[in-house]
Scaffold this active site. Structure first.
Site, PDB file in Angstrom:
ATOM      1  N   GLY A 157      -4.741  38.170  86.397  1.00  0.00           N
ATOM      2  CA  GLY A 157      -5.581  39.200  86.025  1.00  0.00           C
ATOM      3  C   GLY A 157      -5.998  39.799  84.067  1.00  0.00           C
TER       4      GLY A 157
ATOM      5  N   GLU B 152      -2.208  43.353  77.978  1.00  0.00           N
ATOM      6  CA  GLU B 152      -1.535  44.117  77.596  1.00  0.00           C
ATOM      7  C   GLU B 152      -0.283  43.785  77.480  1.00  0.00           C
ATOM      8  OE1 GLU B 152      -4.158  48.201  75.822  1.00  0.00           O
ATOM      9  OE2 GLU B 152      -2.449  47.800  77.729  1.00  0.00           O
TER      10      GLU B 152
ATOM     11  N   ALA C 222      -2.434  43.049  87.968  1.00  0.00           N
ATOM     12  CA  ALA C 222      -3.456  43.036  87.258  1.00  0.00           C
ATOM     13  C   ALA C 222      -4.811  42.976  87.858  1.00  0.00           C
ATOM     14  CB  ALA C 222      -2.415  43.063  85.738  1.00  0.00           C
TER      15      ALA C 222
ATOM     16  N   HIS D  85     -12.801  51.428  49.532  1.00  0.00           N
ATOM     17  CA  HIS D  85     -11.931  50.308  49.562  1.00  0.00           C
ATOM     18  C   HIS D  85     -10.881  50.923  48.665  1.00  0.00           C
ATOM     19  CE1 HIS D  85     -11.655  46.141  47.633  1.00  0.00           C
ATOM     20  NE2 HIS D  85     -11.950  47.137  46.956  1.00  0.00           N
TER      21      HIS D  85
END
Length: 465
Positions: free
Chosen positions: A180, A187, A268, A444
């Site tokens: 999965g 993760e 998963a 920025h």
């Protein structure tokens, strides 16, 4: 004799404990019942401890690449037990934090298993013995979900793991198969790969992270493969044969079958709702595919009975559960101006390396809904802050309605995008168009400038590519 409350909540995960706090803020006498740990799966076995593990992996990755920053880090290593210990301490700290919040808001906490015991009543037991009977005109089910098992793919806690075992390994395996490639699978694949495991990921769909925009999925696949992961898509695991300290998986892909032997397997493949033993029999509650059906306010078919969070279906996200809890309680309390949740405005985040985050419609979904779209893209390599950080790999993608300028979706991959995505989430909540986003001044040097540039690019106005 029953103890009377205004609202009783079953389950203290993110949805349950937040609902309890909001109820208390609104002056409601509130009780919450938890059978295990305050904070539920998220704080104890999910969102929080996994992020602690991934942070350790990230720091380790940076240490190994110290030379790229003009630094020296010799004999870099790790202590698996201490990595896990740190994660458990973080989880315990957060669980204790929830305990403090319950006390602060004068919420009565019952330690035990809750079961509906007739209209407006809840029976609480501990180790099979009665603890209390609670009565309330409003009862909220927030019992969450658990890992799904498939025929022939059943976790045993030793060789075949769910997220629970994967979070507290006695030692880190040298090889791993992850079945999965959704957020949970990827993760864990990312965590174990950073610590040197040979990782193979099997995904039944035609791409990894299948709920994400196809372009982001493709970018992620390349990044994972560059790290040394083996990614098998449009593939299924047909069988698992367990050895003494290894598992051989039979994988079918492209009409061909092959065997892969690894030390451990992580399942998963989704989750199922915790609907069992709640006493739903005899009620008007409707359950579909293990999830309780509710309206937009969390109300079930049974008057006075509500449900929120993972128990009610996708998206299976803690922040969705929290917001549902607030909406549900405010509706019960008669708060004016409550709005149902727009699920398209719920951001999704995956904390792998690189991070992935998104909100709204993918490009394909937007077109499928009949939108004529304008799409903007901006690469991390064009951003000064990303280059200074040593994080030049990534992409920001925005999807707009060509006629109205509505921001339909935003999709990101790269460093810290799980923090950046909230800017686009706010934009969608405020129904912002491209005009307002273009007129917004972004600081920025920051990674957030790429969010501005992606919007500009959708309209042929990008400045730095």
């Amino acid at each position: 004799m029953a103890e009377n409350f205004d609202i009783v909540i079953i389950g203290s995960g993110p949805g349950g404990y937040v609902a309890a706090i909001r109820a208390a803020q609104l002056g409601k006498k509130t009780a919450i019942v938890e059978r295990e740990n305050l904070g539920g799966i998220c704080l104890n076995w999910g969102c929080i401890p996994t992020k602690a593990l991934l942070r350790s992996a990230e720091v380790y990755h940076n240490m190994k690449n110290a030379a790229a920053y003009g630094l020296k880090a010799d004999n870099v290593g790790y202590d698996a037990a201490k990595v896990v210990e740190r994660s458990r301490k973080v989880a315990a700290q957060l669980s204790n934090g929830v305990k403090f919040l319950m006390k602060k808001h004068k919420i009565t906490v019952y330690d035990g298993v809750a079961k509906l015991a007739g209209k407006g009543k809840v029976a609480v037991t501990k180790d099979g013995k009665p603890v209390a009977e609670l009565a309330a005109p409003a009862i909220i089910l927030a019992t969450g979900a658990r890992a799904r098992a498939l025929p022939g793919l059943v976790p045993d806690g030793k060789l075949v793991w769910t997220y629970r075992e994967a979070m507290v390994p006695p030692a880190l395996p040298k090889s791993l198969l992850v079945i999965g490639s959704g957020a949970i699978g990827i993760e864990f694949a990312s965590f174990y790969r950073q610590f040197g495991a040979e990782v193979t990921v099997v995904e039944v769909m035609d791409r990894v992270l299948p709920v994400e925009d196809a372009e982001i999925s493709a970018f992620a696949k390349k990044a994972f493969e560059k790290q040394g992961m083996k990614i098998l898509t449009s593939a299924t695991v047909k069988a698992l044969k367990k050895g003494t300290d290894s598992v051989t998986a039979t994988i079918e892909a492209g009409g061909k079958s092959s065997d892969v032997t690894v030390e451990r397997v992580i399942l998963a493949v989704g989750i199922v709702g915790n609907v069992e033993n709640l006493g739903l029999e005899g009620t008007k509650v409707k359950v579909e595919k293990t999830h309780v059906v509710t309206d937009e306010w969390g109300a079930t078919g049974e008057p006075g009975l509500y449900a929120i969070g993972d128990l009610t279906g996708p998206p299976w996200l803690a922040h969705k559960a929290m917001h549902e809890g607030v909406i549900c309680v405010e509706k019960i309390a008669g708060v004016k101006g409550v709005h149902p949740m727009n699920k398209e405005n719920i951001p999704g985040c995956t904390y792998c390396l690189p991070q992935v985050a998104s909100v709204g419609l993918t490009e394909a979904a937007a077109k499928a809904k009949g939108h004529e779209v304008k799409v903007g893209r901006f690469p991390f390599i064009g951003n000064g802050k990303a280059i200074a950080l040593g994080e030049p790999e990534g992409l920001v993608k925005t999807v707009f309605d060509a006629k109205t300028g509505e921001l339909l979706g935003a999709h990101m991959i790269g460093a810290e995008v799980t923090e950046l995505i909230q800017g686009y989430t706010i934009a969608r909540t405020l129904e912002t168009t491209e005009a307002e986003l273009m007129a917004t001044v972004f600081p920025h040097p920051t990674l957030s400038e790429m969010m501005h540039e992606s919007v500009l690019d959708a309209y042929g106005r990008a400045l730095h590519i």
